[in-house]
Write a protein that holds these residues in place. Structure first.
Motif, mmCIF file in Angstrom:
data_model
loop_
_atom_site.group_PDB
_atom_site.id
_atom_site.type_symbol
_atom_site.label_atom_id
_atom_site.label_comp_id
_atom_site.label_asym_id
_atom_site.label_seq_id
_atom_site.Cartn_x
_atom_site.Cartn_y
_atom_site.Cartn_z
ATOM 1 N N LEU A 143 0.863 -1.314 0.020
ATOM 2 C CA LEU A 143 -0.101 0.008 -0.016
ATOM 3 C C LEU A 143 0.871 1.128 -0.010
ATOM 4 C CD1 LEU A 143 -2.776 -1.108 2.444
ATOM 5 C CD2 LEU A 143 -2.872 -1.198 -0.092
ATOM 6 N N PHE A 144 2.245 1.179 0.353
ATOM 7 C CA PHE A 144 2.909 2.527 0.379
ATOM 8 C C PHE A 144 3.277 2.802 -0.996
ATOM 9 C CE2 PHE A 144 3.600 0.470 4.739
ATOM 10 C CZ PHE A 144 3.452 1.541 5.487
ATOM 11 N N ASP A 145 3.050 1.741 -2.033
ATOM 12 C CA ASP A 145 3.322 2.227 -3.172
ATOM 13 C C ASP A 145 2.208 2.732 -4.174
ATOM 14 O OD1 ASP A 145 5.551 2.769 -5.145
ATOM 15 O OD2 ASP A 145 5.397 0.650 -5.903
ATOM 16 N N ILE A 146 1.067 2.550 -3.333
ATOM 17 C CA ILE A 146 0.172 2.984 -4.626
ATOM 18 C C ILE A 146 0.072 4.507 -4.651
ATOM 19 C CG2 ILE A 146 -2.577 3.069 -4.468
ATOM 20 C CD1 ILE A 146 -1.317 0.239 -4.772
ATOM 21 N N LYS A 147 -0.016 5.158 -5.955
ATOM 22 C CA LYS A 147 0.025 6.253 -6.377
ATOM 23 C C LYS A 147 -1.201 6.634 -7.170
ATOM 24 C CE LYS A 147 4.205 6.566 -4.815
ATOM 25 N NZ LYS A 147 4.394 7.025 -3.196
ATOM 26 N N TYR A 148 -2.087 5.845 -7.446
ATOM 27 C CA TYR A 148 -3.254 6.257 -8.216
ATOM 28 C C TYR A 148 -4.290 5.658 -7.952
ATOM 29 C CZ TYR A 148 1.282 7.016 -10.668
ATOM 30 O OH TYR A 148 2.389 7.292 -11.096
ATOM 31 N N VAL A 149 -5.404 5.877 -7.689
ATOM 32 C CA VAL A 149 -6.695 5.240 -7.436
ATOM 33 C C VAL A 149 -7.733 5.513 -8.596
ATOM 34 C CG1 VAL A 149 -8.446 4.372 -5.629
ATOM 35 C CG2 VAL A 149 -5.941 4.680 -5.068
ATOM 36 N N ILE A 150 -8.229 4.312 -9.311
ATOM 37 C CA ILE A 150 -9.319 4.640 -10.029
ATOM 38 C C ILE A 150 -10.685 4.260 -9.414
ATOM 39 C CG2 ILE A 150 -10.025 4.381 -12.520
ATOM 40 C CD1 ILE A 150 -7.149 4.015 -13.200
ATOM 41 N N ILE A 151 -11.656 4.912 -9.279
ATOM 42 C CA ILE A 151 -12.978 4.446 -8.937
ATOM 43 C C ILE A 151 -13.861 4.486 -9.882
ATOM 44 C CG2 ILE A 151 -14.648 4.681 -7.004
ATOM 45 C CD1 ILE A 151 -12.107 4.092 -6.016
ATOM 46 N N ASP A 152 -14.243 3.489 -10.593
ATOM 47 C CA ASP A 152 -15.273 3.270 -11.465
ATOM 48 C C ASP A 152 -16.878 3.320 -10.989
ATOM 49 O OD1 ASP A 152 -16.151 2.953 -14.114
ATOM 50 O OD2 ASP A 152 -15.079 1.256 -14.581
ATOM 51 N N GLU A 153 -17.776 3.765 -12.050
ATOM 52 C CA GLU A 153 -19.088 3.813 -11.631
ATOM 53 C C GLU A 153 -19.327 4.541 -10.285
ATOM 54 O OE1 GLU A 153 -21.561 2.132 -13.282
ATOM 55 O OE2 GLU A 153 -20.040 1.764 -14.737
ATOM 56 N N LEU A 154 -18.818 5.864 -10.149
ATOM 57 C CA LEU A 154 -18.849 6.455 -9.013
ATOM 58 C C LEU A 154 -20.252 7.033 -8.454
ATOM 59 C CD1 LEU A 154 -17.240 8.029 -6.828
ATOM 60 C CD2 LEU A 154 -16.925 9.905 -8.565
ATOM 61 N N HIS A 155 -21.036 7.004 -9.629
ATOM 62 C CA HIS A 155 -22.340 7.339 -9.511
ATOM 63 C C HIS A 155 -23.348 6.467 -8.624
ATOM 64 C CE1 HIS A 155 -21.997 5.286 -13.268
ATOM 65 N NE2 HIS A 155 -23.221 5.114 -13.087
ATOM 66 N N GLU A 156 -22.803 4.919 -8.968
ATOM 67 C CA GLU A 156 -23.595 4.134 -8.009
ATOM 68 C C GLU A 156 -23.181 4.031 -6.775
ATOM 69 O OE1 GLU A 156 -25.623 2.073 -9.260
ATOM 70 O OE2 GLU A 156 -25.787 2.668 -11.473
ATOM 71 N N LEU A 157 -21.975 4.494 -6.286
ATOM 72 C CA LEU A 157 -21.317 4.276 -4.938
ATOM 73 C C LEU A 157 -21.643 5.539 -4.286
ATOM 74 C CD1 LEU A 157 -18.003 3.029 -5.988
ATOM 75 C CD2 LEU A 157 -19.744 1.709 -4.791
ATOM 76 N N MET A 158 -22.084 6.860 -4.694
ATOM 77 C CA MET A 158 -22.327 7.938 -4.090
ATOM 78 C C MET A 158 -23.217 7.682 -2.754
ATOM 79 S SD MET A 158 -21.739 10.739 -7.142
ATOM 80 C CE MET A 158 -22.718 11.986 -5.980
ATOM 81 N N SER A 159 -24.502 7.302 -3.089
ATOM 82 C CA SER A 159 -25.560 7.157 -1.920
ATOM 83 C C SER A 159 -25.658 5.744 -1.689
ATOM 84 C CB SER A 159 -26.709 7.651 -2.624
ATOM 85 O OG SER A 159 -27.023 6.778 -3.718
ATOM 86 N N SER A 160 -24.421 5.100 -1.177
ATOM 87 C CA SER A 160 -24.587 3.888 -0.622
ATOM 88 C C SER A 160 -23.727 3.475 0.571
ATOM 89 C CB SER A 160 -24.220 2.653 -1.789
ATOM 90 O OG SER A 160 -22.958 2.849 -2.052
ATOM 91 N N ASP A 161 -23.941 2.643 1.306
ATOM 92 C CA ASP A 161 -22.864 2.360 2.588
ATOM 93 C C ASP A 161 -21.587 1.680 1.837
ATOM 94 O OD1 ASP A 161 -24.970 2.802 4.342
ATOM 95 O OD2 ASP A 161 -25.544 0.801 4.573
#
Length: 207
Positions: free
Chosen positions: A143-161
């Protein structure tokens, strides 16, 4: 924009790989995404389904991995989408020496053990499996080497737990890899700023 016109923006390895997988031109969404992602800005890409958002994010991220190193997480809410991403991205990655793998609840134990010893350059995973990366001693060191995080389907996640747990996990990731780049992919939504703030908080972002 034809690939030959990208020579000042992308490396020859990426351009050749794009040609090999049949991409001879980038569409407007993909062109617009190059500058902010290459410059490590938090970026929200909003476009209709089927508009090439995955490539809009992954092409400049792969370019940055070549230039600057680091690893990337590609987080999607659907396992089926994970498998589809894997098939599409592994071909591109193979041509430029970037390893791409997938990890979720159905991933065989043998592959999970392999990943614990040799983490891929790009890991495609789900929000739930992302949380589990913090629990394994061997996985946690990557995890110390993670420089980029891509979140797909962001609209599906916005209003969910699931989405809430995900952004909490991203804040936790900051302790391991401060200031990693956040990239969100979303179908067309009425309030892009809400999506951007959901993913980025008070950090600067580009839509």
């Amino acid at each position: 924009m034809l690939v030959k016109e990208l020579q000042e923006t992308l490396s020859k390895d990426i351009i050749d790989a794009l040609k090999d997988v049949g991409i001879s031109a980038l569409n407007p969404v993909q062109i617009a995404s190059l500058e902010p992602i290459l410059n490590r800005k938090n970026t929200i890409i909003i476009a209709p389904t089927g508009s090439g958002k995955t490539e809009a994010a992954i092409i400049p991220v792969m370019e940055n991995i070549i230039r600057r190193g680091g690893r990337a997480l590609y987080i999607t809410p659907l396992r089926a989408l994970n498998r589809d991403m894997h098939r599409r991205l592994i071909k591109l990655g193979e041509r430029i020496g970037i390893s791409v793998d997938v990890r979720h609840g159905d991933t065989p134990r043998s592959l999970r053990e392999k990943q614990s010893k040799s983490f891929p350059d790009i890991l495609i995973t789900t929000p739930e499996t992302f949380q589990l990366l913090f629990l394994g001693k061997n996985l946690r060191r990557f995890l110390f080497d993670i420089k980029y995080v891509i979140i797909d389907e962001l609209h599906e996640l916005m209003s969910s737990d699931r989405g809430l747990q995900l952004v909490i996990g991203l804040e936790r990731l900051e302790k391991y890899s401060p200031e990693f780049q956040r990239i969100g992919l979303s179908a067309t939504i009425s309030d892009p700023n809400t999506a951007a703030k959901f993913l980025c908080g008070e950090r600067d972002f580009v839509i």
